[in-house]
Design a protein around this motif. Sequence first.
Motif, PDB file in Angstrom:
ATOM      1  N   PHE A  49     -16.033  -0.648   0.025  1.00  0.00           N
ATOM      2  CA  PHE A  49     -16.088  -1.122   1.101  1.00  0.00           C
ATOM      3  C   PHE A  49     -15.563  -2.182   1.959  1.00  0.00           C
ATOM      4  N   ASP A  50     -15.520  -3.392   1.376  1.00  0.00           N
ATOM      5  CA  ASP A  50     -14.738  -4.471   1.915  1.00  0.00           C
ATOM      6  C   ASP A  50     -13.132  -3.709   1.958  1.00  0.00           C
ATOM      7  N   LEU A  51     -12.568  -3.376   0.990  1.00  0.00           N
ATOM      8  CA  LEU A  51     -11.203  -2.962   1.332  1.00  0.00           C
ATOM      9  C   LEU A  51     -10.511  -1.998   2.746  1.00  0.00           C
ATOM     10  N   GLY A  52     -12.645  -0.997   2.726  1.00  0.00           N
ATOM     11  CA  GLY A  52     -12.108   0.493   3.872  1.00  0.00           C
ATOM     12  C   GLY A  52     -12.371  -0.363   5.312  1.00  0.00           C
ATOM     13  N   MET A  53     -13.505  -1.383   5.409  1.00  0.00           N
ATOM     14  CA  MET A  53     -13.724  -2.028   6.157  1.00  0.00           C
ATOM     15  C   MET A  53     -12.928  -2.967   7.108  1.00  0.00           C
ATOM     16  N   LYS A  54     -11.631  -3.405   6.171  1.00  0.00           N
ATOM     17  CA  LYS A  54     -11.014  -4.228   6.510  1.00  0.00           C
ATOM     18  C   LYS A  54      -9.574  -3.257   7.098  1.00  0.00           C
ATOM     19  N   LEU A  55      -9.309  -2.454   6.536  1.00  0.00           N
ATOM     20  CA  LEU A  55      -9.031  -1.487   6.851  1.00  0.00           C
ATOM     21  C   LEU A  55      -8.863  -0.440   8.091  1.00  0.00           C
ATOM     22  N   GLY A  56     -10.424  -0.024   8.156  1.00  0.00           N
ATOM     23  CA  GLY A  56     -10.702   1.014   9.221  1.00  0.00           C
ATOM     24  C   GLY A  56     -11.063  -0.615  10.636  1.00  0.00           C
ATOM     25  N   HIS A  57     -10.558  -1.133  10.886  1.00  0.00           N
ATOM     26  CA  HIS A  57     -10.786  -2.180  12.058  1.00  0.00           C
ATOM     27  C   HIS A  57      -9.248  -2.773  11.941  1.00  0.00           C
ATOM     28  N   SER A  58      -8.799  -2.014  11.349  1.00  0.00           N
ATOM     29  CA  SER A  58      -6.753  -2.237  11.661  1.00  0.00           C
ATOM     30  C   SER A  58      -6.292  -1.401  13.488  1.00  0.00           C
ATOM     31  N   LYS A  59      -6.084  -1.979  14.175  1.00  0.00           N
ATOM     32  CA  LYS A  59      -6.277  -1.026  15.512  1.00  0.00           C
ATOM     33  C   LYS A  59      -4.172  -0.705  15.324  1.00  0.00           C
ATOM     34  N   LYS A  60      -3.373  -1.645  14.653  1.00  0.00           N
ATOM     35  CA  LYS A  60      -2.472  -0.421  14.339  1.00  0.00           C
ATOM     36  C   LYS A  60      -1.907   0.822  13.237  1.00  0.00           C
ATOM     37  N   LEU A  61      -3.951   0.790  12.927  1.00  0.00           N
ATOM     38  CA  LEU A  61      -4.181   1.817  12.055  1.00  0.00           C
ATOM     39  C   LEU A  61      -4.469   2.940  12.671  1.00  0.00           C
ATOM     40  N   VAL A  62      -5.450   2.521  13.421  1.00  0.00           N
ATOM     41  CA  VAL A  62      -6.248   3.708  14.894  1.00  0.00           C
ATOM     42  C   VAL A  62      -4.717   4.235  15.111  1.00  0.00           C
ATOM     43  N   GLN A  63      -4.164   3.267  15.973  1.00  0.00           N
ATOM     44  CA  GLN A  63      -2.790   3.782  16.633  1.00  0.00           C
ATOM     45  C   GLN A  63      -2.284   4.963  15.631  1.00  0.00           C
ATOM     46  N   ALA A  64      -1.945   4.543  14.847  1.00  0.00           N
ATOM     47  CA  ALA A  64      -1.096   5.715  13.824  1.00  0.00           C
ATOM     48  C   ALA A  64      -1.774   7.012  13.793  1.00  0.00           C
ATOM     49  N   PHE A  65      -3.396   6.419  13.750  1.00  0.00           N
ATOM     50  CA  PHE A  65      -3.680   7.557  13.016  1.00  0.00           C
ATOM     51  C   PHE A  65      -3.994   8.587  14.985  1.00  0.00           C
ATOM     52  N   ARG A  66      -4.030   7.342  15.678  1.00  0.00           N
ATOM     53  CA  ARG A  66      -4.228   9.052  16.926  1.00  0.00           C
ATOM     54  C   ARG A  66      -3.011   9.543  17.319  1.00  0.00           C
ATOM     55  N   GLN A  67      -1.817   8.251  17.129  1.00  0.00           N
ATOM     56  CA  GLN A  67      -0.690   9.397  16.991  1.00  0.00           C
ATOM     57  C   GLN A  67       0.030  10.704  16.426  1.00  0.00           C
ATOM     58  N   ALA A  68      -0.394  10.129  14.915  1.00  0.00           N
ATOM     59  CA  ALA A  68      -0.541  11.749  13.539  1.00  0.00           C
ATOM     60  C   ALA A  68      -1.043  12.520  14.052  1.00  0.00           C
ATOM     61  N   VAL A  69      -2.708  12.062  14.441  1.00  0.00           N
ATOM     62  CA  VAL A  69      -3.171  13.890  15.247  1.00  0.00           C
ATOM     63  C   VAL A  69      -2.492  13.995  16.380  1.00  0.00           C
ATOM     64  N   GLU A  70      -2.084  13.665  17.414  1.00  0.00           N
ATOM     65  CA  GLU A  70      -1.860  14.239  18.475  1.00  0.00           C
ATOM     66  C   GLU A  70       0.080  15.052  18.491  1.00  0.00           C
ATOM     67  N   SER A  71       0.889  14.168  18.114  1.00  0.00           N
ATOM     68  CA  SER A  71       2.028  14.428  18.138  1.00  0.00           C
ATOM     69  C   SER A  71       2.216  14.790  16.290  1.00  0.00           C
TER      70      SER A  71
END
Length: 601
Positions: A49-71
């Motif tokens: 959970f600690d690792l997941g919460m740190k990665l889940g709040h990463s803005k870069k990871l969120v932006q890359a996720f959105r780009q992967a979903v859209e493009s």
Amino acid sequence: MIAAVAIVLSLLAGSYFRQSALDAQMTSLSRVIEVAAHEMLKTVRNQAFDLGMKLGHSKKLVQAFRQAVESGQEAGLVALLDDPFITGFAGFSSINLVKLRVYTPGLEYVGESSAGIKDLVTSLPLHLQQAISGRDSKDRLKAVDTLWLSSQGPLFSAVVPLGGLRPVGYLEVVLDPVFNLPDIGRITRTPVTIYNMRGEQINTGQHGHPDEYLPVEYILHTSDGVPAFRVVGLEDVAILNREMKQTQVITITGFLAMSLATLLLALWLFNRFMLSPLSVMAGNMRAMARGKLDLAVDSKGLSEFHVLAAAFNAMADQVRMRTNDLERLLDLDDSAILCFDYDREVVFFNKAATALFGYSPDEFSGIDMSELFTDDVARLVNANTQADGSGMHKLHTLLGCRHKDGHEFNCDGVINNIAVMGQNGHAIALNTVTGDEHILSTQSEQRLDAVEQSLASLLEFARSNPSLMLGLGNIADLSVAGVEAATGKASVRESAVKVMNQALACWEHELGKSKLDLAEESRIWPVYIDKSTPTTRTLDKYLSLDICPKNPRSKRVVDTAEFVLRKVGNKHSGACEKLQAELDSYRQLVAGVKLPGSKSS
């Protein structure tokens, strides 16, 4: 033989208790391993959970996720997911990270890290899908986890929201729990060996000698109940084995020593008190049979048992004849002779007494002094006794008497204190003939001297030999002595009163009849005529604990209860069931306190 049997039983008991102790330890250790396994999974869950919460709040990871979903371009997303495997993360030494994967809010697969374990199915584990899909919208920010079985073996997954408070999807952190399984051994402080469900050993465990270590197995299941790992803990039982062996050695040695000592003591007792004395006794008896009558049979002194039995029986016959002669002599006397114990209950009466008062012998056995005399005999005797204890040996007085039919009359009598079973009692002789008062008084006193000696002999013999004195009313009952017997009598009296009251209640409630009807129809209790009014004085005594006889007649009580039950017929009524319960309890109580050889009245 007793020692051999004791040793065998000791060995069997030792084996049985050892197995019981081992089974108890196995059960206890299995529960300890279960708790340790859950504690290990809790540690893994927290790290994931600690690792997941740190990665889940990463803005870069969120932006890359959105780009992967859209493009549909996953290169940037994969690079960010591979970063923890390359650069490390806080707590990397505590868990074994094998995969990071991301999903849309609809749980559709988006991408995963290229590092870590390969060839995993791209879908979320079924258990996590069901858990996330079944949640309310307010629970969408909560993390979930599961231990599941993959194609690569058991894995642990934790799913956290991706994007913080405004989630855009889900991040799955996949760990290999095998890395953390040895923690179970550290928690339980016992050697632990881990196997997969194919039987392959995962870690290098400690294998002890089977006599020193007890293997305890525990199966760790996945969240959906599928067996994942077989955990085998080794419990050290060397101390238990040593204690069990020491106990067996001490027990067997003690049995042998006690058996040997008992055998030696038994042999000495047999020789000292049976074999040697009997040989001397047999020789003396043979000498006496040849005419040497100046010898005495040694009281300390086995084929001669039948001789002893015959001699004892002959002696008992002689004693019985003597006592019967005494009873007949007292019955032949014209005076009405009665003897009362310290409770003022009749313990002896002759035929003249039954004729004078109109009671049958069976009725006399349940009567006390107050029913026969209008005067207080005990008070008269005490008044005749001086303060220093001296006074007239016999008291000659005119006693007021009460007949069975209720009428009262006066009778010249002589009262004397007499020992009855070691306590103070009274012997009373009443004149039943008319004539010169002085002559009759002198005759009464002379008769009472003889009566006193006869009664004393009868009562003393009855105390030690109640079975030979069956005709003396309740003398046999008086031979009970001691606190234990008195306590037993009190319990019998209380139980007898309960049975009689319950029987009367059942009689009145079920049949609507009176107490007088019960006495007349049962013919168990006498009905007296008191001033033209029928009364049940004897029955009334058994209905109150204060006036119940000290030695209640158990046969009368039982017969009354059985008579009522027969007459009522409906044994299932509440009153009958209570009466039956009280009767059964009374029978058991009487059987427990009744003296062997005593006669029921």
